[in-house]
Write a protein that holds these residues in place. Structure first.
Motif, PDB file in Angstrom:
ATOM      1  N   PHE A 141     -13.171  26.746 -46.725  1.00 41.80           N
ATOM      2  CA  PHE A 141     -11.983  26.044 -47.194  1.00 41.80           C
ATOM      3  C   PHE A 141     -12.251  25.371 -48.538  1.00 41.80           C
ATOM      4  O   PHE A 141     -12.447  24.158 -48.650  1.00 41.80           O
ATOM      5  N   TYR A 142     -12.243  26.224 -49.575  1.00 38.47           N
ATOM      6  CA  TYR A 142     -12.506  25.801 -50.944  1.00 38.47           C
ATOM      7  C   TYR A 142     -11.915  26.858 -51.871  1.00 38.47           C
ATOM      8  O   TYR A 142     -12.104  28.053 -51.649  1.00 38.47           O
ATOM      9  N   GLY A 143     -11.200  26.424 -52.878  1.00 37.47           N
ATOM     10  CA  GLY A 143     -10.692  27.351 -53.888  1.00 37.47           C
ATOM     11  C   GLY A 143      -9.664  28.347 -53.384  1.00 37.47           C
ATOM     12  O   GLY A 143      -9.460  29.394 -54.004  1.00 37.47           O
ATOM     13  N   LEU A 144      -9.003  28.038 -52.314  1.00 37.32           N
ATOM     14  CA  LEU A 144      -8.025  28.976 -51.745  1.00 37.32           C
ATOM     15  C   LEU A 144      -6.816  29.157 -52.650  1.00 37.32           C
ATOM     16  O   LEU A 144      -6.168  30.202 -52.625  1.00 37.32           O
ATOM     17  N   ASP A 145      -6.496  28.143 -53.450  1.00 39.34           N
ATOM     18  CA  ASP A 145      -5.330  28.207 -54.325  1.00 39.34           C
ATOM     19  C   ASP A 145      -5.683  28.650 -55.735  1.00 39.34           C
ATOM     20  O   ASP A 145      -4.862  28.572 -56.640  1.00 39.34           O
ATOM     21  N   GLY A 146      -6.881  29.139 -55.909  1.00 44.29           N
ATOM     22  CA  GLY A 146      -7.310  29.567 -57.241  1.00 44.29           C
ATOM     23  C   GLY A 146      -8.285  30.714 -57.146  1.00 44.29           C
ATOM     24  O   GLY A 146      -7.997  31.747 -56.552  1.00 44.29           O
ATOM     25  N   ASP A 147      -9.448  30.485 -57.685  1.00 41.78           N
ATOM     26  CA  ASP A 147     -10.472  31.521 -57.730  1.00 41.78           C
ATOM     27  C   ASP A 147     -11.414  31.360 -56.527  1.00 41.78           C
ATOM     28  O   ASP A 147     -12.459  30.720 -56.628  1.00 41.78           O
ATOM     29  N   TYR A 148     -11.023  31.922 -55.398  1.00 37.23           N
ATOM     30  CA  TYR A 148     -11.834  31.832 -54.181  1.00 37.23           C
ATOM     31  C   TYR A 148     -13.153  32.582 -54.408  1.00 37.23           C
ATOM     32  O   TYR A 148     -13.146  33.763 -54.761  1.00 37.23           O
ATOM     33  N   PRO A 149     -14.300  31.923 -54.209  1.00 44.00           N
ATOM     34  CA  PRO A 149     -15.578  32.512 -54.615  1.00 44.00           C
ATOM     35  C   PRO A 149     -16.226  33.494 -53.635  1.00 44.00           C
ATOM     36  O   PRO A 149     -17.271  34.060 -53.965  1.00 44.00           O
ATOM     37  N   PHE A 150     -15.622  33.720 -52.459  1.00 51.17           N
ATOM     38  CA  PHE A 150     -16.331  34.507 -51.451  1.00 51.17           C
ATOM     39  C   PHE A 150     -15.571  35.739 -50.960  1.00 51.17           C
ATOM     40  O   PHE A 150     -15.899  36.284 -49.904  1.00 51.17           O
ATOM     41  N   GLU A 151     -14.591  36.177 -51.696  1.00 52.05           N
ATOM     42  CA  GLU A 151     -13.801  37.320 -51.244  1.00 52.05           C
ATOM     43  C   GLU A 151     -14.679  38.544 -50.981  1.00 52.05           C
ATOM     44  O   GLU A 151     -14.478  39.271 -50.014  1.00 52.05           O
ATOM     45  N   ILE A 161     -16.333  47.584 -34.786  1.00 51.96           N
ATOM     46  CA  ILE A 161     -15.853  46.273 -34.361  1.00 51.96           C
ATOM     47  C   ILE A 161     -14.569  45.953 -35.115  1.00 51.96           C
ATOM     48  O   ILE A 161     -14.521  46.016 -36.343  1.00 51.96           O
ATOM     49  N   GLN A 162     -13.545  45.557 -34.381  1.00 54.70           N
ATOM     50  CA  GLN A 162     -12.279  45.153 -34.976  1.00 54.70           C
ATOM     51  C   GLN A 162     -12.439  43.774 -35.609  1.00 54.70           C
ATOM     52  O   GLN A 162     -13.093  42.892 -35.037  1.00 54.70           O
ATOM     53  N   THR A 163     -11.845  43.586 -36.782  1.00 51.67           N
ATOM     54  CA  THR A 163     -11.909  42.286 -37.452  1.00 51.67           C
ATOM     55  C   THR A 163     -10.512  41.772 -37.788  1.00 51.67           C
ATOM     56  O   THR A 163      -9.568  42.548 -37.936  1.00 51.67           O
ATOM     57  N   LEU A 164     -10.438  40.478 -37.914  1.00 52.54           N
ATOM     58  CA  LEU A 164      -9.255  39.792 -38.418  1.00 52.54           C
ATOM     59  C   LEU A 164      -9.756  38.840 -39.483  1.00 52.54           C
ATOM     60  O   LEU A 164     -10.485  37.884 -39.178  1.00 52.54           O
ATOM     61  N   ASP A 165      -9.413  39.113 -40.738  1.00 52.41           N
ATOM     62  CA  ASP A 165      -9.825  38.259 -41.841  1.00 52.41           C
ATOM     63  C   ASP A 165      -8.723  37.232 -42.085  1.00 52.41           C
ATOM     64  O   ASP A 165      -7.589  37.597 -42.396  1.00 52.41           O
ATOM     65  N   LEU A 166      -9.052  35.966 -41.938  1.00 57.03           N
ATOM     66  CA  LEU A 166      -8.071  34.890 -42.075  1.00 57.03           C
ATOM     67  C   LEU A 166      -7.797  34.482 -43.518  1.00 57.03           C
ATOM     68  O   LEU A 166      -6.921  33.653 -43.765  1.00 57.03           O
ATOM     69  N   LEU A 167      -8.499  35.068 -44.468  1.00 54.95           N
ATOM     70  CA  LEU A 167      -8.352  34.640 -45.860  1.00 54.95           C
ATOM     71  C   LEU A 167      -6.902  34.701 -46.331  1.00 54.95           C
ATOM     72  O   LEU A 167      -6.396  33.755 -46.935  1.00 54.95           O
ATOM     73  N   ASP A 168      -6.216  35.796 -46.069  1.00 55.76           N
ATOM     74  CA  ASP A 168      -4.837  35.922 -46.554  1.00 55.76           C
ATOM     75  C   ASP A 168      -3.897  34.899 -45.930  1.00 55.76           C
ATOM     76  O   ASP A 168      -2.897  34.522 -46.547  1.00 55.76           O
TER      77      ASP A 168
END
Length: 168
Positions: free
Chosen positions: A103-113, A128-135
């Motif tokens: 939870f850092y930089g979500l509204d800008g340049d997120y550093p871990f995409e 393995i099925q995944t769900l990425d919560l980033l979006d």
């Protein structure tokens, strides 16, 4: 004995770090953290000094997260994920890895995409099925999801969003 239909595992990008690396952040803001003589005389200078030290700790933490994906620790995580996947398969249970953002930089340049992509790809190779919560959090101010300014774990607002994403 419980025979679940689905096993959900929350994967946070710092999962390959040691406990000491994970909990070390935020020490500069602790009253027990040593400060300079000037900071003991001036509250304003103490705030500046602690802010600088905290920012430095945060950058080290982010660097440690990134380096962990190039280490034996990440290889060990993949072995554990494969083992859990096999156990779930044996138990005739679906296995879902939910990837939490930092939870850092979500509204800008997120550093871990790119690291989200690494986890997703590694899981896909293992079936393995995944769900990425980033979006679900992208474009939003990260601090609205923090438990506390010194604790960036997800709060009740974040967990409501997370639960909705998993349910969907």
């Amino acid at each position: 004995e419980l025979r679940p239909d689905v096993l959900v595992l929350g994967f946070v990008l710092n999962d390959a770090l040691s406990m000491q690396q994970t909990v070390g952040g935020g020490a500069a803001l602790s009253p027990s953290h040593p400060v300079s003589g000037l900071a003991r005389l001036s509250r304003a200078w103490e705030i500046v000094e602690r802010y600088r030290a905290s920012a430095s700790e945060q950058q080290k933490f982010f660097t440690d997260i990134r380096l962990s994906f190039e280490s034996e620790a990440w290889d060990n995580c993949k072995v554990v994920l494969a083992s859990i996947a096999q156990s779930a398969k044996t138990a005739n249970c679906r296995f879902l890895v939910v990837i939490f953002p930092v939870f850092y930089g979500l509204d800008g340049d997120y550093p871990f995409e790119d690291l989200h992509k690494s986890v997703t790809e590694a899981c896909a190779k293992m079936g393995i099925q995944t769900l990425d919560l980033l979006d679900a959090f992208r474009g939003k101010k990260a601090d609205q999801f923090w438990v506390h300014p010194l604790d960036h774990h997800p709060n009740e607002i974040a967990h409501r969003i997370i639960a909705g994403q998993i349910a969907d």
